[in-house]
Design an enzyme around this catalytic site. Sequence first.
Site, PDB file in Angstrom:
ATOM      1  N   HIS A 122       0.629  -0.754   0.252  1.00  0.00           N
ATOM      2  CA  HIS A 122       0.051  -0.093  -0.149  1.00  0.00           C
ATOM      3  C   HIS A 122       1.418   1.150   0.437  1.00  0.00           C
ATOM      4  O   HIS A 122       1.412   0.966   0.575  1.00  0.00           O
ATOM      5  CB  HIS A 122      -1.009  -0.067   0.825  1.00  0.00           C
ATOM      6  CG  HIS A 122      -2.005   1.041   1.199  1.00  0.00           C
ATOM      7  ND1 HIS A 122      -1.703   2.721   1.497  1.00  0.00           N
ATOM      8  CD2 HIS A 122      -3.461   0.876   1.023  1.00  0.00           C
ATOM      9  CE1 HIS A 122      -3.139   2.541   1.521  1.00  0.00           C
ATOM     10  NE2 HIS A 122      -3.439   2.301   1.122  1.00  0.00           N
ATOM     11  N   ASP A 199       3.541  -4.441   8.181  1.00  0.00           N
ATOM     12  CA  ASP A 199       2.342  -3.359   7.477  1.00  0.00           C
ATOM     13  C   ASP A 199       0.706  -4.652   7.745  1.00  0.00           C
ATOM     14  O   ASP A 199       0.451  -5.670   7.054  1.00  0.00           O
ATOM     15  CB  ASP A 199       1.649  -3.041   6.492  1.00  0.00           C
ATOM     16  CG  ASP A 199       0.699  -2.148   6.556  1.00  0.00           C
ATOM     17  OD1 ASP A 199      -0.204  -2.925   7.099  1.00  0.00           O
ATOM     18  OD2 ASP A 199       0.411  -1.628   4.881  1.00  0.00           O
ATOM     19  N   GLN A 202      -4.379  -5.211   6.679  1.00  0.00           N
ATOM     20  CA  GLN A 202      -5.380  -5.877   6.023  1.00  0.00           C
ATOM     21  C   GLN A 202      -5.567  -7.583   6.851  1.00  0.00           C
ATOM     22  O   GLN A 202      -6.629  -8.094   6.505  1.00  0.00           O
ATOM     23  CB  GLN A 202      -4.959  -5.857   4.414  1.00  0.00           C
ATOM     24  CG  GLN A 202      -5.959  -6.174   3.457  1.00  0.00           C
ATOM     25  CD  GLN A 202      -7.140  -5.403   3.239  1.00  0.00           C
ATOM     26  OE1 GLN A 202      -8.401  -5.743   4.106  1.00  0.00           O
ATOM     27  NE2 GLN A 202      -6.622  -4.030   3.240  1.00  0.00           N
ATOM     28  N   LYS A 225     -10.795  -1.534   9.889  1.00  0.00           N
ATOM     29  CA  LYS A 225     -10.743  -1.953   9.258  1.00  0.00           C
ATOM     30  C   LYS A 225     -10.967  -3.194   9.529  1.00  0.00           C
ATOM     31  O   LYS A 225     -11.543  -4.768   9.124  1.00  0.00           O
ATOM     32  CB  LYS A 225      -9.079  -2.768   8.284  1.00  0.00           C
ATOM     33  CG  LYS A 225      -9.349  -1.202   7.378  1.00  0.00           C
ATOM     34  CD  LYS A 225      -7.854  -1.233   6.154  1.00  0.00           C
ATOM     35  CE  LYS A 225      -8.038  -0.113   5.460  1.00  0.00           C
ATOM     36  NZ  LYS A 225      -5.995  -0.169   4.972  1.00  0.00           N
ATOM     37  N   CYS A 363      -4.454   2.287  -3.913  1.00  0.00           N
ATOM     38  CA  CYS A 363      -3.492   2.945  -3.379  1.00  0.00           C
ATOM     39  C   CYS A 363      -2.405   1.947  -3.380  1.00  0.00           C
ATOM     40  O   CYS A 363      -1.686   1.618  -2.495  1.00  0.00           O
ATOM     41  CB  CYS A 363      -3.917   3.121  -1.700  1.00  0.00           C
ATOM     42  SG  CYS A 363      -4.648   3.875  -1.675  1.00  0.00           S
TER      43      CYS A 363
HETATM   44  C1  LIG Z   1      -5.227   0.590   4.421  1.00  0.00           C
HETATM   45  C2  LIG Z   1      -4.441   0.201   4.779  1.00  0.00           C
HETATM   46  C3  LIG Z   1      -3.160   1.178   4.784  1.00  0.00           C
HETATM   47  C4  LIG Z   1      -3.280   1.719   5.504  1.00  0.00           C
HETATM   48  O1  LIG Z   1      -4.488   2.433   6.761  1.00  0.00           O
HETATM   49  P1  LIG Z   1      -4.866   3.558   6.590  1.00  0.00           P
HETATM   50  O2  LIG Z   1      -6.074   2.866   8.068  1.00  0.00           O
HETATM   51  O3  LIG Z   1      -5.356   4.428   5.696  1.00  0.00           O
HETATM   52  O4  LIG Z   1      -3.953   3.942   7.785  1.00  0.00           O
HETATM   53  C5  LIG Z   1      -1.801   0.090   4.505  1.00  0.00           C
HETATM   54  N1  LIG Z   1      -2.303  -0.273   4.253  1.00  0.00           N
HETATM   55  C6  LIG Z   1      -2.615  -1.717   4.377  1.00  0.00           C
HETATM   56  C7  LIG Z   1      -2.245  -2.895   3.220  1.00  0.00           C
HETATM   57  C8  LIG Z   1      -4.410  -1.329   3.949  1.00  0.00           C
HETATM   58  O5  LIG Z   1      -5.185  -2.390   4.003  1.00  0.00           O
END
Ligand SMILES: *Cc1c(COP(=O)(O)O)cnc(C)c1O
Length: 405
Positions: A122, A199, A202, A225, A363
Site C-alpha cells: 500500500h 503492515d 489488511q 478495518k 493505493c
Molecule cells: C488500509 C491499508 C493501509 C492504510 O491504513 P490507514 O487506515 O489508511 O492508515 C496500509 N496498508 C494496507 C495493507 C492497508 O490495507
Amino acid sequence: MAFDIQKIRADFPILSRKVNGYPLVYLDNAATSQKPQAVIDSIVYYYSNYNANIHRGVHSLSQEATDAYEMARKTIQEHFGIKNAHETIFTSGTTHGINIVASGFTNLLKKGDEIIVSAMEHHSNIVPWQMLCERSGTILKVIPMNENGTLQFSAYEKLLSEKTKLVFVNHVSNALGTINPIEEIIAKAHEKGAAVLIDGAQACSHLKPDLQKLDADFYVTSAHKMYGPTGIGLLFMKEKWGNILPPYQGGGEMIKEVTFEKTTYACLPHKFEAGTPNIAGGIAFGAAIDYLNTINFNEIETYETELLAYATQSLLEIDGLKIYGTGPSKTSVISFNLEGIHPYDIGTIVDKLGIAVRTGHHCAQPIMEYYKIPGTVRASFSFYNTKEEVDLLVKAVKKAQLMLG
Ligand SMILES: *Cc1c(COP(=O)(O)O)cnc(C)c1O
C-alpha cells in the site's frame, strides 16, 4: 455453517439499509469494515456518560475515562499477544504508525544503508520510507512479485545483506489478498541483523497474529478495518526500539519534565502519544476486539475461506473475467477485471444495484503497473457476507458485461 450468520448480520445495523432501492451488499471491507452495534454503543456511551480528558485529572470522570482507555489498551495487548502494555501504542491508524517508525529511523541510518520493501505494498508502506531515504541517503530495494501475486522469496534472500537495516512488508496485500510468509521474512531479516515492520492493516480482520511468537520489531494496524472506528490504530514496537527511537511529535502527555533549557521524555507508550488522543476511538477499538472474540477467529477463518472459494469459482464462470492474486494463501479479497471493460464502469453499474465494490488502484499503483492495467474491481468479503450476496454480485457483473460489452 459454524456460526449463525443471520444473528451476526443483525449485529451490524447498516447491513439492513437499502442503496439505490436495493438491499445493501457491502463488499468493500478491505477499504473499511462496518461496525457492530457494540462498537457504536461504546462511542455513544462514552460521550453520553464519562467524556473527560485522560491521564491528567483527579476528578472522577477523568479517572473513569482513563480507566476505560487503559482497559482498552490491555484488551488490545492481550488480543495481539503483546508482552507488555507499554509496547502497545495508540496511533490514529496504520499510516500514522508507519510514519512514527520511518521518522524515528532518520538519524539511525547512514548513507549507503539499505532498506527493503515488497512490490505489493500500500502507498502508506512505500512513501514514508522514500521520504526517509531522501533524508538519510539510504537505498530502497524492492522484493519482486510473481504473476500469481506472491513474493519471490529467493529474490528477497538475495537482496538481504549486512547493509540491510530494515525490512517492511504487509502481512496481507489489500489489492490482491495474498497472505505473505511473514514468519520466514522476519527470520531471514533477523539473521542479517535487520529490523522488520509488518503492515497488518489488511490482516487483522481475518487473522489473529501472535506478536510475541511472530517476533516482528514493529507491527501496525488500523481499528477501522477490524470493525472498530476510524482514527485509531495500533503501533506495536518492541521495548528496545521504544527506547532507541526518538519521539515523533512533541507536546502534552509525552514529557517527563519541561523547562526552557531541556525537556525529558515520558516512558513508553506515552513518548509516542503526544496530545489528547482519540479517547472514544481507543475505547471502541477495545469493544471491537471484544466483539470479534465472541465470534472466534477460527470460525471467522473457516467461514471466510469457504466464501472466498465460492466467490472465486462463481466469478470465474463469467467469460473474460481475470482474477489478480491467485496464490495458494489468500484472505477473502478478489481483484478482477473483465476483458475490454474499464473497472470503473463495472463499479458504477453494480452500485446502481446496491452492491459496494471498490475500483481503481487500491493505493497500490506498483501492482497495477506490474500487471499493466489501470486498476481492478475489488470485492472484499467479511464474515457477515453470504453466498446469496456473492450470487447477486455475479449477476450484477454479468449485467454490466452485457451493457458495456
Ligand atoms: C488500509 C491499508 C493501509 C492504510 O491504513 P490507514 O487506515 O489508511 O492508515 C496500509 N496498508 C494496507 C495493507 C492497508 O490495507
